[in-house]
Design an enzyme around this catalytic site. Structure first.
Site, mmCIF file in Angstrom:
data_model
loop_
_atom_site.group_PDB
_atom_site.id
_atom_site.type_symbol
_atom_site.label_atom_id
_atom_site.label_comp_id
_atom_site.label_asym_id
_atom_site.label_seq_id
_atom_site.Cartn_x
_atom_site.Cartn_y
_atom_site.Cartn_z
ATOM 1 N N ARG A 118 0.996 -1.411 0.037
ATOM 2 C CA ARG A 118 -0.040 0.045 -0.116
ATOM 3 C C ARG A 118 0.844 1.275 -0.177
ATOM 4 N NH1 ARG A 118 -2.932 -3.681 -1.057
ATOM 5 N NH2 ARG A 118 -4.889 -3.938 -0.381
ATOM 6 N N GLU B 285 -5.643 3.234 6.080
ATOM 7 C CA GLU B 285 -5.221 3.053 4.386
ATOM 8 C C GLU B 285 -5.748 4.227 3.561
ATOM 9 O OE1 GLU B 285 -5.993 -0.815 2.144
ATOM 10 O OE2 GLU B 285 -6.863 0.748 0.708
ATOM 11 N N SER C 106 -11.147 -1.290 2.412
ATOM 12 C CA SER C 106 -10.520 -1.409 3.651
ATOM 13 C C SER C 106 -10.198 0.109 4.217
ATOM 14 C CB SER C 106 -9.042 -2.169 3.635
ATOM 15 O OG SER C 106 -9.294 -3.476 2.946
HETATM 16 P P1 FAD Z 1 -9.027 8.369 -5.498
HETATM 17 O O1 FAD Z 1 -9.443 7.943 -4.292
HETATM 18 O O2 FAD Z 1 -9.611 9.463 -6.191
HETATM 19 O O3 FAD Z 1 -7.405 9.077 -5.095
HETATM 20 C C1 FAD Z 1 -6.725 8.667 -3.945
HETATM 21 C C2 FAD Z 1 -5.494 9.444 -3.897
HETATM 22 O O4 FAD Z 1 -4.575 9.448 -5.144
HETATM 23 C C3 FAD Z 1 -5.714 10.766 -3.268
HETATM 24 O O5 FAD Z 1 -4.927 11.267 -2.528
HETATM 25 C C4 FAD Z 1 -5.718 11.612 -4.787
HETATM 26 O O6 FAD Z 1 -5.430 12.825 -4.470
HETATM 27 C C5 FAD Z 1 -4.470 11.058 -5.419
HETATM 28 N N1 FAD Z 1 -4.705 10.986 -6.895
HETATM 29 C C6 FAD Z 1 -5.797 10.424 -7.805
HETATM 30 N N2 FAD Z 1 -5.292 10.365 -8.898
HETATM 31 C C7 FAD Z 1 -4.277 10.912 -8.963
HETATM 32 C C8 FAD Z 1 -3.439 11.042 -10.099
HETATM 33 N N3 FAD Z 1 -3.795 10.853 -11.525
HETATM 34 N N4 FAD Z 1 -2.041 11.768 -9.958
HETATM 35 C C9 FAD Z 1 -1.629 11.900 -8.597
HETATM 36 N N5 FAD Z 1 -2.457 11.727 -7.693
HETATM 37 C C10 FAD Z 1 -3.599 10.990 -7.960
HETATM 38 N N6 FAD Z 1 -7.501 -0.974 -2.793
HETATM 39 C C11 FAD Z 1 -6.741 -2.152 -2.861
HETATM 40 O O7 FAD Z 1 -5.368 -1.829 -2.807
HETATM 41 N N7 FAD Z 1 -7.364 -3.281 -3.066
HETATM 42 C C12 FAD Z 1 -8.518 -3.721 -2.758
HETATM 43 O O8 FAD Z 1 -8.960 -4.671 -3.063
HETATM 44 C C13 FAD Z 1 -9.314 -2.567 -2.921
HETATM 45 N N8 FAD Z 1 -10.817 -2.837 -2.805
HETATM 46 C C14 FAD Z 1 -11.560 -1.835 -2.588
HETATM 47 C C15 FAD Z 1 -12.997 -1.967 -2.452
HETATM 48 C C16 FAD Z 1 -13.866 -1.128 -2.489
HETATM 49 C C17 FAD Z 1 -15.504 -1.425 -2.374
HETATM 50 C C18 FAD Z 1 -13.393 0.287 -2.313
HETATM 51 C C19 FAD Z 1 -14.497 1.509 -2.328
HETATM 52 C C20 FAD Z 1 -12.244 0.622 -2.336
HETATM 53 C C21 FAD Z 1 -11.244 -0.435 -2.503
HETATM 54 N N9 FAD Z 1 -9.939 -0.133 -2.699
HETATM 55 C C22 FAD Z 1 -8.957 -1.378 -2.869
HETATM 56 C C23 FAD Z 1 -9.167 1.251 -2.394
HETATM 57 C C24 FAD Z 1 -9.325 1.833 -3.912
HETATM 58 O O9 FAD Z 1 -10.133 1.147 -4.841
HETATM 59 C C25 FAD Z 1 -7.893 2.099 -4.453
HETATM 60 O O10 FAD Z 1 -7.299 2.760 -3.617
HETATM 61 C C26 FAD Z 1 -7.933 2.883 -5.899
HETATM 62 O O11 FAD Z 1 -6.814 2.586 -6.717
HETATM 63 C C27 FAD Z 1 -8.507 4.295 -5.651
HETATM 64 O O12 FAD Z 1 -8.726 4.990 -7.039
HETATM 65 P P2 FAD Z 1 -9.302 6.135 -6.963
HETATM 66 O O13 FAD Z 1 -9.236 6.589 -8.518
HETATM 67 O O14 FAD Z 1 -10.663 6.202 -6.600
HETATM 68 O O15 FAD Z 1 -8.310 7.262 -6.250
HETATM 69 N N1 EPU Z 2 -11.476 -11.804 9.013
HETATM 70 C C1 EPU Z 2 -12.120 -11.657 10.203
HETATM 71 N N2 EPU Z 2 -13.090 -10.923 10.240
HETATM 72 C C2 EPU Z 2 -13.571 -10.374 9.212
HETATM 73 C C3 EPU Z 2 -12.943 -10.439 7.926
HETATM 74 C C4 EPU Z 2 -11.661 -10.994 7.886
HETATM 75 O O1 EPU Z 2 -11.780 -12.568 11.103
HETATM 76 O O2 EPU Z 2 -14.833 -9.652 9.265
HETATM 77 C C5 EPU Z 2 -10.114 -12.866 8.917
HETATM 78 C C6 EPU Z 2 -10.313 -13.512 7.730
HETATM 79 O O3 EPU Z 2 -10.791 -14.859 7.864
HETATM 80 C C7 EPU Z 2 -8.729 -13.667 7.162
HETATM 81 C C8 EPU Z 2 -8.315 -12.411 7.356
HETATM 82 O O4 EPU Z 2 -9.120 -11.527 8.336
HETATM 83 O O5 EPU Z 2 -8.378 -14.812 8.016
HETATM 84 C C9 EPU Z 2 -8.098 -11.505 6.134
HETATM 85 O O6 EPU Z 2 -9.453 -11.208 5.584
HETATM 86 P P1 EPU Z 2 -9.426 -10.921 3.931
HETATM 87 O O7 EPU Z 2 -8.741 -12.128 3.238
HETATM 88 O O8 EPU Z 2 -10.596 -10.608 3.848
HETATM 89 O O9 EPU Z 2 -8.497 -9.696 3.833
HETATM 90 P P2 EPU Z 2 -8.175 -8.336 4.450
HETATM 91 O O10 EPU Z 2 -6.865 -8.307 4.955
HETATM 92 O O11 EPU Z 2 -9.371 -7.983 5.372
HETATM 93 C C10 EPU Z 2 -6.965 -7.426 2.287
HETATM 94 C C11 EPU Z 2 -6.645 -6.238 1.675
HETATM 95 C C12 EPU Z 2 -8.166 -6.067 0.847
HETATM 96 C C13 EPU Z 2 -7.907 -7.154 -0.376
HETATM 97 C C14 EPU Z 2 -8.077 -8.365 0.380
HETATM 98 C C15 EPU Z 2 -8.114 -9.795 -0.595
HETATM 99 C C16 EPU Z 2 -5.586 -4.571 2.859
HETATM 100 C C17 EPU Z 2 -5.842 -3.568 3.995
HETATM 101 N N3 EPU Z 2 -6.884 -5.026 2.468
HETATM 102 O O12 EPU Z 2 -8.024 -7.461 2.989
HETATM 103 O O13 EPU Z 2 -8.108 -4.879 -0.011
HETATM 104 O O14 EPU Z 2 -9.131 -6.860 -1.368
HETATM 105 O O15 EPU Z 2 -7.091 -8.275 1.585
HETATM 106 O O16 EPU Z 2 -6.752 -9.649 -1.165
HETATM 107 O O17 EPU Z 2 -4.411 -5.062 2.715
HETATM 108 C C18 EPU Z 2 -8.418 -2.370 0.206
HETATM 109 O O18 EPU Z 2 -7.205 -2.301 0.375
HETATM 110 O O19 EPU Z 2 -9.298 -1.427 0.438
HETATM 111 C C19 EPU Z 2 -8.939 -3.705 0.054
HETATM 112 C C20 EPU Z 2 -10.115 -4.177 0.096
#
Ligand code: FAD
Ligand code: EPU
Length: 345
Positions: free
Chosen positions: A162, A328, A232
């Protein structure tokens, strides 16, 4: 396109009712530079935004929000790989779908991550055993004061968990305008994470991984179009191996993910869950019942509700485990980013 005193509701996935003085949707690098330089001349704060899926607006933004919508997809073929050059304003999940239909594989584990392609390198998006750094060839950054575009090769991006150079040296005064991806023709499935391990690595197809990832995500993570959230809310904490061992002594079922440098990653979701916080709410904000690491806008939450909930979660986890969670999600105040831990307390 430029509007005055605009609602940021469509531009933040927490769906908070906040406003900005101006919103500029930039479709070209020239529009991006113009909007940024105008703000600088007027000494107004400026914020670059993709789809607002990783931010929390703490209050109205007293300046210009520049929404990056630079679109472009170019593909080149070499003997061993497909090389994609993608405009920063393309939608990430649509790109994943596009690559699958074209037969370019390697992005399927990263399906359904909201946001723009240009935001993906910033926190090195990751899910289900793959991070952006595994497929990134380069990132093009625009120096907004001079208009110069610099190409950073993946090894210059300092990708970490991250984290990247775009949260540090290239955070201020730069816009990511394009990302280069390299998708190898020799596809190797990555099926180690969670339910993916039930798939047969010998016969599995990229489409099957994509479908399984979409299924897992839909069952755990709230759809921001229905329930406001930013994924997250906290990062998974890294502790040293000794600390992990002592936690495992007291909590034998604690999930531990060993990393490099004698570090161990803990599951923040598990820590929060163990504090019995699923469903816990403050005002209109709540801890998601299906995934404790996700804070949701349950019912017309305000930014203060979300901050107060995050404070409570951090304090309770800290008091129980002596592990202090860090957001995050990026916190945006009236004139720019704020230190999230400082805000939560
Ligand atoms: P924004 O929220 O618009 O911006 C994020 C930051 O980047 C801000 O500080 C902004 O100023 C800056 N920024 C944006 N665009 C630019 C640019 N072009 N140049 C320079 N700076 C810029 N993340 C994960 O890593 N893994 C996941 O599994 C994951 N799952 C998600 C699930 C859900 C339901 C949600 C809502 C979010 C999840 N995220 C996850 C977080 C998010 O999707 C990512 O961080 C994504 O890359 C953010 O993209 P955005 O365009 O919305 O960024
Ligand atoms: N768990 C619990 N309770 C819950 C949810 C999860 O005990 O309510 C336990 C699960 O059983 C597992 C562990 O926590 O043992 C990890 O859970 P999970 O696999 O769902 O992943 P996570 O660590 O919660 C991370 C990323 C996600 C990404 C998933 C899948 C971060 C901060 N989050 O979540 O990214 O999608 O792994 O790879 O690293 C995001 O960054 O926004 C995001 C959604």
């Amino acid at each position: 396109m430029s509007n005055q005193f605009c609602s940021l509701k469509p531009f933040n996935t927490f769906n908070l009712d906040v406003h900005a003085r101006h919103i500029v949707v930039a479709e070209t690098a020239v529009e991006l530079i113009d909007a940024w330089q105008t703000s600088q001349q007027q000494q107004q704060p400026v914020l670059l935004l993709g789809e607002g899926s990783n931010i929390l607006f703490l209050e109205d933004f007293q300046g210009t929000v520049i929404v990056n919508r630079l679109k472009d997809i170019k593909v080149e073929e070499s003997s061993s790989a497909w090389h994609l050059h993608i405009g920063a304003g393309e939608n990430w999940h649509e790109l994943v779908q596009y690559t699958l239909t074209k037969g370019f594989f390697g992005l399927e584990n990263l399906a359904m991550i909201p946001g723009c392609v240009g935001s993906a390198p910033i926190q090195n998006i990751g899910a289900y055993g793959v991070e952006l750094k595994n497929v990134c060839e380069y990132v093009d950054v625009l120096a907004l004061a001079t208009g110069e575009v610099r190409r950073l090769l993946a090894e210059e991006c300092q990708f970490g968990y991250r984290d990247s150079v775009f949260k540090h040296q290239y955070q201020s005064g730069y816009a990511i305008v394009a990302v280069g991806l390299i998708l190898k023709k020799h596809w190797v499935p990555i099926t180690l994470y969670g339910d993916l391990s039930q798939l047969d690595a010998e016969t599995v197809t990229p489409q099957q991984i994509f479908d399984a990832v979409c299924h897992m995500r839909s069952s755990k993570l709230p759809n921001p179009d229905v329930t406001g959230n930013a994924g997250s809310f906290f990062k998974n904490p890294l502790v040293d191996a000794e600390r992990a061992r002592s936690l495992a002594k007291n909590y034998p079922d604690i999930p531990l993910y060993p990393q490099e440098d004698n570090k161990v990653k803990l599951a923040a979701a598990w820590l929060i869950d163990r504090c019995d916080l699923k469903g816990f709410s403050v005002g209109g904000a709540a801890v998601h019942r299906q995934q404790a690491l996700v804070l949701i806008n349950q019912e017309q939450a305000t930014s203060s509700d979300i901050v107060a909930l995050a404070h409570e979660v951090r304090q309770r986890v800290g008091r129980k485990f002596n592990v202090w969670l860090e957001p995050e999600v990026r916190f945006i105040g009236a004139s720019g980013e704020k230190d999230a831990v400082g805000v939560i307390g």
